[in-house]
Design an enzyme around this catalytic site. Structure first.
Site, mmCIF file in Angstrom:
data_model
loop_
_atom_site.group_PDB
_atom_site.id
_atom_site.type_symbol
_atom_site.label_atom_id
_atom_site.label_comp_id
_atom_site.label_asym_id
_atom_site.label_seq_id
_atom_site.Cartn_x
_atom_site.Cartn_y
_atom_site.Cartn_z
ATOM 1 N N LYS A 128 65.968 98.784 52.825
ATOM 2 C CA LYS A 128 66.244 98.406 51.485
ATOM 3 C C LYS A 128 66.869 97.082 51.279
ATOM 4 O O LYS A 128 67.040 96.191 52.429
ATOM 5 C CB LYS A 128 67.515 99.287 50.879
ATOM 6 C CG LYS A 128 68.742 99.331 51.672
ATOM 7 C CD LYS A 128 69.716 100.316 51.292
ATOM 8 C CE LYS A 128 69.291 101.702 51.122
ATOM 9 N NZ LYS A 128 69.313 102.543 50.149
ATOM 10 N N ARG A 129 66.909 96.196 50.297
ATOM 11 C CA ARG A 129 67.328 95.045 50.207
ATOM 12 C C ARG A 129 68.466 94.879 50.836
ATOM 13 O O ARG A 129 69.308 95.719 50.816
ATOM 14 C CB ARG A 129 67.270 94.663 48.538
ATOM 15 C CG ARG A 129 67.790 93.170 48.246
ATOM 16 C CD ARG A 129 67.763 93.177 46.790
ATOM 17 N NE ARG A 129 68.386 94.165 46.078
ATOM 18 C CZ ARG A 129 69.350 93.930 45.484
ATOM 19 N NH1 ARG A 129 70.312 93.046 45.852
ATOM 20 N NH2 ARG A 129 69.975 94.990 44.670
ATOM 21 N N LYS A 139 75.192 97.513 50.373
ATOM 22 C CA LYS A 139 74.683 98.587 50.809
ATOM 23 C C LYS A 139 74.930 98.898 52.208
ATOM 24 O O LYS A 139 74.525 99.895 52.849
ATOM 25 C CB LYS A 139 72.944 98.244 50.753
ATOM 26 C CG LYS A 139 72.557 97.920 49.428
ATOM 27 C CD LYS A 139 71.094 97.525 49.058
ATOM 28 C CE LYS A 139 70.804 97.346 47.703
ATOM 29 N NZ LYS A 139 70.477 98.638 47.034
ATOM 30 N N LYS A 174 62.828 109.087 47.671
ATOM 31 C CA LYS A 174 61.689 108.993 48.625
ATOM 32 C C LYS A 174 61.831 109.608 49.961
ATOM 33 O O LYS A 174 60.736 110.557 50.349
ATOM 34 C CB LYS A 174 61.092 107.445 48.708
ATOM 35 C CG LYS A 174 60.821 107.005 47.384
ATOM 36 C CD LYS A 174 60.805 105.379 47.651
ATOM 37 C CE LYS A 174 60.771 104.671 46.399
ATOM 38 N NZ LYS A 174 61.126 103.353 46.043
ATOM 39 N N THR A 226 66.669 104.618 44.668
ATOM 40 C CA THR A 226 65.543 105.351 44.457
ATOM 41 C C THR A 226 64.685 105.747 45.970
ATOM 42 O O THR A 226 63.972 106.810 46.233
ATOM 43 C CB THR A 226 64.228 104.898 43.640
ATOM 44 O OG1 THR A 226 63.967 103.642 44.062
ATOM 45 C CG2 THR A 226 64.689 104.903 42.284
ATOM 46 N N HIS A 241 71.525 98.181 35.008
ATOM 47 C CA HIS A 241 70.963 98.450 36.667
ATOM 48 C C HIS A 241 72.206 98.033 37.584
ATOM 49 O O HIS A 241 71.929 98.058 38.874
ATOM 50 C CB HIS A 241 69.847 97.790 37.142
ATOM 51 C CG HIS A 241 68.509 98.604 36.597
ATOM 52 N ND1 HIS A 241 68.051 99.441 37.325
ATOM 53 C CD2 HIS A 241 67.814 98.234 35.623
ATOM 54 C CE1 HIS A 241 66.814 100.080 36.588
ATOM 55 N NE2 HIS A 241 66.624 99.130 35.484
#
Length: 838
Positions: free
Chosen positions: A558-559, A564, A670, A666, A367
């Site tokens: 998100k985290r 990110k 969504k 993911t 991952h």
């Protein structure tokens, strides 16, 4: 008479009519909780309904397990340290297809079904995408009727509950079990002894050298089972979570001496193993606790898998034909030496036979693309905690190094890179290397991720084992993320193309023919409006903030991690803030930027970025020059149940990680499924989303993975900062204290990271391109007809990203396990028969 009583009781437990559900609910309220209409609370009513729903699952649950056992099926065992399940009540009711009956039953009793759904606490046994992926996979495995069990840990405290105080993240214990969990069933008969520390002995067994692990300290792992129902209610698989207990509750001698603290010390130490999800590992004791957590989880799960296999007394050569164990990231990597230990030390197999079974039975999902995120454990720690496993790892490595030397003669560099042991100080065991060597399959989770994994992260292994590497692009379950989360859009879709999309998401392609239908576009726009209004209501109740539903909802949830690039998002917001202040009459569609994220408690930079977002929000939201044209809100305590409200309401999906860093993502799927338009980089699954929906129906910007890697070799962020006035003015405003009045230069670590320490994630390089994409998005939104068409096409072309497709690929290409449908018309026996022991 007796038959009538049995039938009445069975109806209360198993019936799916509104009347049967009423009786089941009322009986649990009265006989289990001893409550009536005068004394029952909202939580009592939630428990009673959950028990009544669980009753209806149990009959099919038992039939599923009996069928799988009798038919000697091959089972999938999905090992994951995280399962971010969220709330279960609504999901179970929808998947068992009894929502209308439940609604009618409760309405007749004067109970609000929607209100009871909101009582449930999220089962937050995960940190982000890894755990949510595992939860989606369990849903798909059950819906596709593939025999499977999920294995994990039953943490007393899940991912922390987040509040924001003075702009800072504050972590609170997430005591999700404090009021009980109505879905789980304790299995006290399954208390598995797990050992730590001790020493290893060798002994001679008729000319064979055997090993035994002695003088070890035992801890017990106890099973707690939760039913996982697939859509339609045909198959109900199991999620089995392990909780740690002491071998003895207390030391009686210490207690009698009056040393009460010492008397319970072993109990406290044992139960700490499953106390908290991801204890802070910045110090040695935290690292040791995480290692023990991982072994407890693996040891209990493999004991259970082996126990189930041995029940049928088949030869060990049959084990890979009956068992497929999937390791979700490297957290379950100790499954490799643990299965070897069981087969050699407990079952008497020789190394080569044990190794063949191990490799054939195990699969590994990677991952991450970041070398520093690949898990390693210090050899001295393993030697202390798991001495026998370290021996086995060294034995595996010795044989593996021999094969590498034969395959690549004279290449000392390959030997060093591929070794399971890193020759550092202290030496480290490379768990990703162990997973690759010890399994027959290593898969990435998006096409680009798999290619970069093979070319950048583990190229030597890809060269040696080309047939072991494969790609399985992640997916999401449409049952939770559209059918449950967005009933407005789900009902509209089913009304126009039927409900087959619920189990075959490719059916959404039929929506394409409706993109030019004015009636459907108006209805689609109305459904999206309802989702926005629902979020407005939720946020008002939660934090007292009123969102403008006429504004663009631009969302990044998100985290929190630097790669990110939530930081790039907020810097761009400051750029917009400057632009609107300079030109108050600039034509502008109001835009609301929504953030939701948790930062790891020990991740100081991530926590500082949260502080920056909140400080920027405090200034922007209250600037009279800006008015309502630009708003920023950080939504505290982001979790699955909140995501179910945010995602359907969002117009724009921020997927802006540095190209070459995100494995898949993911959240992007969504948002797409619910009609949000992606603004993103060519990273992770964004590339495959673009392939499906078309570049013209999303906003792509920035460097690609190759360009990012090339630029990193000679990148000068400071010169880029100087040469771009918009970027420079925004950063100067942040670092000059405009958003931190009275707090000093608290954001100076961010300045150093960007301008002095190399801007590792290329924010400054990508900011101009990001700003241009945002400007185009702003302009395009004014043409609502074209925007709605893009939104419909995103929904219509999201079919590839169902976790059903992903699981079918795993089942066919890795596990070699077909679906095993139950014959639900064939009733095995009634409840009385099942209670007999003869």
């Amino acid at each position: 008479m007796f038959e009538d009583e049995i039938n009445l009781h069975s109806s209360a437990r198993q019936g799916t009519t509104p009347e049967a559900i009423q009786v089941g609910y009322a009986e649990h309220l009265k006989y289990e909780l001893a409550r009536d209409r005068y004394t029952s609370t909202r939580h009592n009513r939630y428990i009673a309904l959950s028990r009544a729903v669980r009753d209806r699952l149990i009959d099919r649950w038992i039939e599923t397990q009996q069928t799988h056992h009798d038919d000697k099926v091959k089972r999938i065992y999905y090992l994951s340290l995280e399962f971010l399940m969220g709330r279960a009540l609504g999901n179970n009711v929808i998947n068992f297809t009894i929502e209308k009956s439940v609604d009618k039953a409760l309405e007749a009793l004067g109970v609000d079904w929607e209100e009871l759904r909101e009582v449930e606490v999220d089962a937050g046994l995960g940190n982000g995408g890894l755990g949510r992926l595992a939860a989606c996979f369990l849903d798909s495995l059950a819906t596709l009727q593939i025999p499977a069990m999920g294995y994990g840990l039953r943490y007393n405290y899940g991912i922390f509950r987040q509040t924001i105080e003075n702009g800072y993240q504050v972590e609170h214990p997430d005591n999700w079990l404090q009021n009980g969990n109505p879905w789980e069933i304790a299995r006290p008969e399954l208390r598995i002894p797990v050992h730590f520390e001790g020493r290893c002995e060798q002994w001679n067994d008729g000319g064979h050298v055997r090993h035994r692990w002695v003088d070890a300290k035992p801890v017990l792992g106890m099973a707690f089972d939760t039913p996982v129902v697939g859509y339609g209610g045909n198959t109900v698989n199991t999620l089995r979570l392990w909780s740690a207990f002491a071998n003895e509750d207390f030391d009686f001698e210490d207690f009698n001496r009056g040393d009460y603290v010492a008397a319970i010390s072993s109990k406290t130490e044992a139960e700490n193993l499953t106390k908290v999800l991801y204890p802070n590992d910045l110090h040695y004791t935290g690292k040791e606790l995480r290692l023990k957590q991982q072994y407890l989880f693996v040891a209990c799960s493999l004991w259970d898998i082996v126990r189930r296999f041995k029940h049928d007394k088949d030869p060990w050569s049959e084990f890979p034909n009956r068992v497929a164990i999937q390791m979700n990231d490297t957290h379950p990597s100790l499954a490799v030496p643990e299965l070897m230990r069981i087969l050699m030390d407990n079952e008497g197999l020789e190394f080569d036979a044990a190794w063949e079974i191990t490799v054939k039975s195990l699969g590994y999902t990677n991952h991450t693309l970041m070398p520093e995120a690949l898990e390693k454990w210090p050899v001295p720690m393993l030697e202390k905690i798991l001495p026998r496993h370290l021996q086995i790892i060294y034995d595996i490595n010795y044989r593996f190094m021999q094969r590498v030397a034969i395959a690549f003669p004279g290449d000392g560099g390959k030997l060093a890179r591929m070794s399971l042991i890193e020759e550092s100080e202290p030496k480290q065991v490379r768990m990703a290397n162990l997973c690759i060597v010890g399994s027959h399959s290593t898969n990435g989770v998006a096409a680009i991720h798999t290619e970069l994994l093979k070319s950048r992260v583990v190229p030597d292994f890809a060269q040696m084992y080309p047939d072991r590497f494969n790609s399985k692009t992640n997916g999401i379950t449409q049952r939770r993320w559209l059918l449950k989360a967005n009933p407005y859009l789900a009902n509209l879709i089913s009304g126009h193309i039927g409900a087959d999309w619920i189990t075959n998401l490719m059916e959404l392609r039929k929506l394409e023919q409706l993109t030019n239908d004015p009636g459907f576009r108006d209805a689609f726009k109305a459904a999206r409006r309802k989702a926005k209004l629902a979020l407005v209501d939720t946020i008002k109740k939660d934090i007292g903030v009123i969102l403008d539903p006429d504004s663009i909802f631009d969302t990044q949830v998100k985290r929190l991690h630097e790669y990110k690039r939530q930081l790039m998002n907020v810097i761009h917001i400051v750029m917009l803030y400057n632009r609107l202040r300079k030109n108050p009459s600039l034509p502008w569609t109001p835009q609301t930027f929504l953030f939701g994220a948790k930062a790891a408690p020990g991740y100081e930079m991530a926590k500082l970025i949260i502080k920056l977002i909140n400080n920027v929000a405090g200034v922007v939201n209250n600037d009279p020059v800006i008015g309502g044209r630009l708003k920023v809100h950080f939504l505290p305590n982001y979790r699955v149940s909140l995501a179910e409200k945010i995602i359907p309401a969002s117009d724009v999906s921020e997927q802006i990680s540095t190209a070459g860093t995100e494995a898949s993502g993911t959240g992007n799927m969504k948002f797409m499924l619910n009609g949000a338009i992606t603004i993103g980089t060519l990273d992770g699954a964004n590339i495959e989303i673009m392939d499906e929906v078309g570049r013209e129906n999303m906003y792509i910007f920035g460097l690609n993975a190759d360009e990012a890697k090339s630029l990193s070799q000679h990148y000068d962020p400071y010169s880029m900062y100087q040469s771009n006035p918009d970027v420079r003015e925004a950063l100067d405003l942040i670092f000059g204290g405009h958003f931190s009045v009275g707090e000093g230069l608290i954001f100076d670590p961010i300045r150093k990271a960007l301008l002095e320490w190399g801007d590792r994630y290329l924010l400054i390089a990508d900011l101009p391109s990001y700003a241009m994409a945002q400007a185009k998005l702003q302009a395009d939104y004014t043409d609502q007809g074209a925007w709605i068409k893009k939104s419909i096409l995103n929904v219509a072309r999201s079919g590839k990203f169902s976790s059903d497709r992903t699981i079918l690929e795993y089942a066919k290409e890795i596990w070699n396990t077909p679906p095993h449908p139950l014959d639900i018309k064939k009733k095995r026996s009634n409840t009385i028969m099942e209670a007999r022991t003869v």
